[in-house]
Design a protein around this motif. Structure first.
Motif, PDB file in Angstrom:
ATOM      1  N   TYR A 182     -27.521  20.886 -17.535  1.00 28.63           N
ATOM      2  CA  TYR A 182     -26.793  21.208 -18.954  1.00 28.63           C
ATOM      3  C   TYR A 182     -26.311  19.735 -19.376  1.00 28.63           C
ATOM      4  N   ARG A 203     -25.880  25.294 -25.298  1.00 28.99           N
ATOM      5  CA  ARG A 203     -27.281  25.354 -24.534  1.00 28.99           C
ATOM      6  C   ARG A 203     -28.373  25.909 -25.215  1.00 28.99           C
ATOM      7  N   HIS A 218     -32.457  22.814 -21.448  1.00 27.81           N
ATOM      8  CA  HIS A 218     -31.767  24.050 -21.402  1.00 27.81           C
ATOM      9  C   HIS A 218     -32.420  25.431 -21.532  1.00 27.81           C
ATOM     10  N   TRP A 237     -32.409  28.704 -15.773  1.00 27.75           N
ATOM     11  CA  TRP A 237     -31.702  29.216 -16.603  1.00 27.75           C
ATOM     12  C   TRP A 237     -32.422  30.755 -16.872  1.00 27.75           C
ATOM     13  N   LYS A 283     -20.018  26.699 -24.604  1.00 24.14           N
ATOM     14  CA  LYS A 283     -21.195  25.943 -23.791  1.00 24.14           C
ATOM     15  C   LYS A 283     -22.425  26.654 -24.029  1.00 24.14           C
ATOM     16  N   GLU A 284     -22.278  28.129 -23.793  1.00 23.17           N
ATOM     17  CA  GLU A 284     -23.662  28.577 -24.080  1.00 23.17           C
ATOM     18  C   GLU A 284     -24.277  28.693 -25.355  1.00 23.17           C
TER      19      GLU A 284
END
Ligand code: HEM
Length: 440
Positions: A375, A308, A345, A351, A304-305
């Protein structure tokens, strides 16, 4: 209040986009410069507005039409209407059907063994290069993703013969080449002819499979072509849907995996955590079973990161035929609305230190603190990606097999530069050295 943005230029905005290195980079620059809502010039869109604020984006989440002119380049691939810009009344039932197969567990389970075999074949090939010759991640992993989606969409163990894969590559190179004007080694006409032949070959291959379904009767929800046939879709639309699935799944899934391995190469501590988790969950096994995937929570956060920081598809676009209230601003009727996924993102409000790779942003507690649309690697709303669940299964499986078996290290001096090439592509591939790892 007027939506901020750069002063209009006589070239319609082409120069500014080119100077930034493509639309992806330009949108990030615009939002850094002018804030979360930006107006800009774009050839083919009279009024373009980009929104990088996840709360304001909610006011646009119902939009159900893509701007036709921006997706014109794909029109020649389709026989029964460009699926990217289908009118809502045709798109809605098509989407429902697609989701009933692509998002369903039965189809993921049914193809899992085949996906594992294809991944293991690549790992075996890389093992031969271990320690002495770098591997080209992007090239090999996009090829793997194409093999996987061919196996999935066309079905059967040997239904994805190399000729289909080669034909699709030819078609794609030609149509993406037209978009980005990449000069190939052949003169244009010859290339176009080869692409037309390849397209015919692909359509014939799909027709053969459709015919086999007709004579075989009954289909289940794990089989894409079967579901389309039983829903009474016409042959041209079935061929188009297969084409669209290959197109949408191929580079996106491949680069999602290659960017993840690249980021892990720069963060050996995180890579170690993932490898430990794989040892715990898999023990001596070289590949996960389908049911293991939900236990790989570190791996899931890392993927997921990575998506992103390096969203494989970095923007989406919609059209609005009515004015939309957006806080202090109003988007005029007829505007093209951009979803700048990459800029969303990187929004520092949601973030902190957005450039840093920190998978712990994706613990359930952290996720709950953010707005829903902070996201969005798969887009959102009625035109969001139907393949999100399938892509996640594929990416997790491939990463699990590769990270269980190898340690990945950057090649010293090799620069990895993200550029726009339909997806977020690495300009000169991502080369890394692989070394076998020993489980604890
Ligand atoms: C990591 C892999 C993938 C990523 C990041 C990704 C991302 C996206 C994005 C950003 C969009 C545009 C969404 C929007 O406009 O809001 C899209 C559309 C789409 N994707 Fe994916 N995708 C991936 C894999 C797949 C796979 C495996 C399939 C399977 C067939 C697929 C099928 C589609 C389709 C059919 C659309 C068009 C949606 C529509 O117009 O209704 N994608 N994808």
């Amino acid at each position: 209040m007027d939506i901020p943005g750069p002063d209009p230029r006589t070239d319609g905005g082409v120069g500014a986009i080119a100077a930034a290195g493509g639309l992806h980079h330009y949108q990030r620059w615009l939002h850094a410069q002018y804030g979360p809502v930006v107006r800009f010039q774009l050839p083919g869109a009279d009024t373009a507005v980009s929104i990088a604020d996840p709360v304001l984006l909610e006011a646009t989440a119902h939009l159900d039409q893509r701007p036709e002119r921006l997706f014109d380049f794909l029109t020649p691939l389709f026989e029964a209407g460009n699926l990217q810009v289908l009118p809502a009344d045709e798109h809605t039932p098509w989407r429902r059907l697609l989701l009933s197969v692509l998002a369903g567990r039965p189809s993921h389970e049914r193809h899992f063994a085949r996906f594992t075999a294809l991944t293991t074949a690549l790992a075996d090939q890389w093992a031969g290069k271990a320690g002495h010759e770098p591997v080209a991640l992007q090239k090999d992993l996009t090829a793997l993703a194409l093999r996987m989606i061919c196996a999935y969409a066309l079905g059967g163990d040997d239904a994805a013969p190399d000729s289909v894969i080669d034909a699709f590559e030819v078609v794609l190179t030609e149509y993406l080449g037209r978009l980005y004007e990449v000069a190939g080694p052949d003169p244009g006409e010859e290339r176009a002819e080869r692409a037309a032949e390849a397209l015919t070959h692909l359509r014939t291959a799909v027709d053969r499979i459709v015919a086999a379904h007709r004579s075989g009767g009954g289909a289940d929800r794990s089989d894409l072509i079967g579901a389309l046939v039983s829903a009474g879709e016409r042959p041209a639309r079935i061929r188009d849907t297969v084409m669209m699935s290959l197109l949408a799944a191929h580079h996106t899934t491949g680069v999602a995996i290659s960017w993840t391995l690249h980021l892990l190469g720069d963060h050996p501590d995180v890579a170690e955590r993932v490898a430990d988790e794989l040892d715990d969950v898999l023990g001596d096994r070289t590949a996960p079973a389908y049911a293991d995937l939900r236990r790989l929570t570190q791996l899931d956060m890392v993927l997921k990161e990575s998506m992103r920081l390096r969203p494989p598809g970095p923007y989406g676009a919609r059209e609005t035929d009515e004015a939309i209230d957006l806080g202090d601003y109003e988007i005029p009727a007829g505007a093209t609305v951009f979803y700048p996924f990459w800029a969303i993102h990187m929004n520092p409000l949601h973030w902190p230190e957005p450039e840093r790779f920190r998978p712990e942003r994706f613990t359930p507690q952290e996720v709950a603190k953010r707005p829903r649309l902070a996201y969005v690697p798969f887009g959102f709303g009625p035109r969001g990606c139907e393949g999100a669940a399938l892509a996640t299964v594929e990416a997790q499986l491939v990463l699990a097999v590769l990270l269980k078996r190898f340690r990945f290290r950057p090649v010293p001096g090799h620069e990895v530069t993200p550029v726009e090439r339909f997806v977020l592509w690495a300009a000169d591939d991502i080369r890394m050295t692989v070394t076998p790892r020993r489980a604890r």
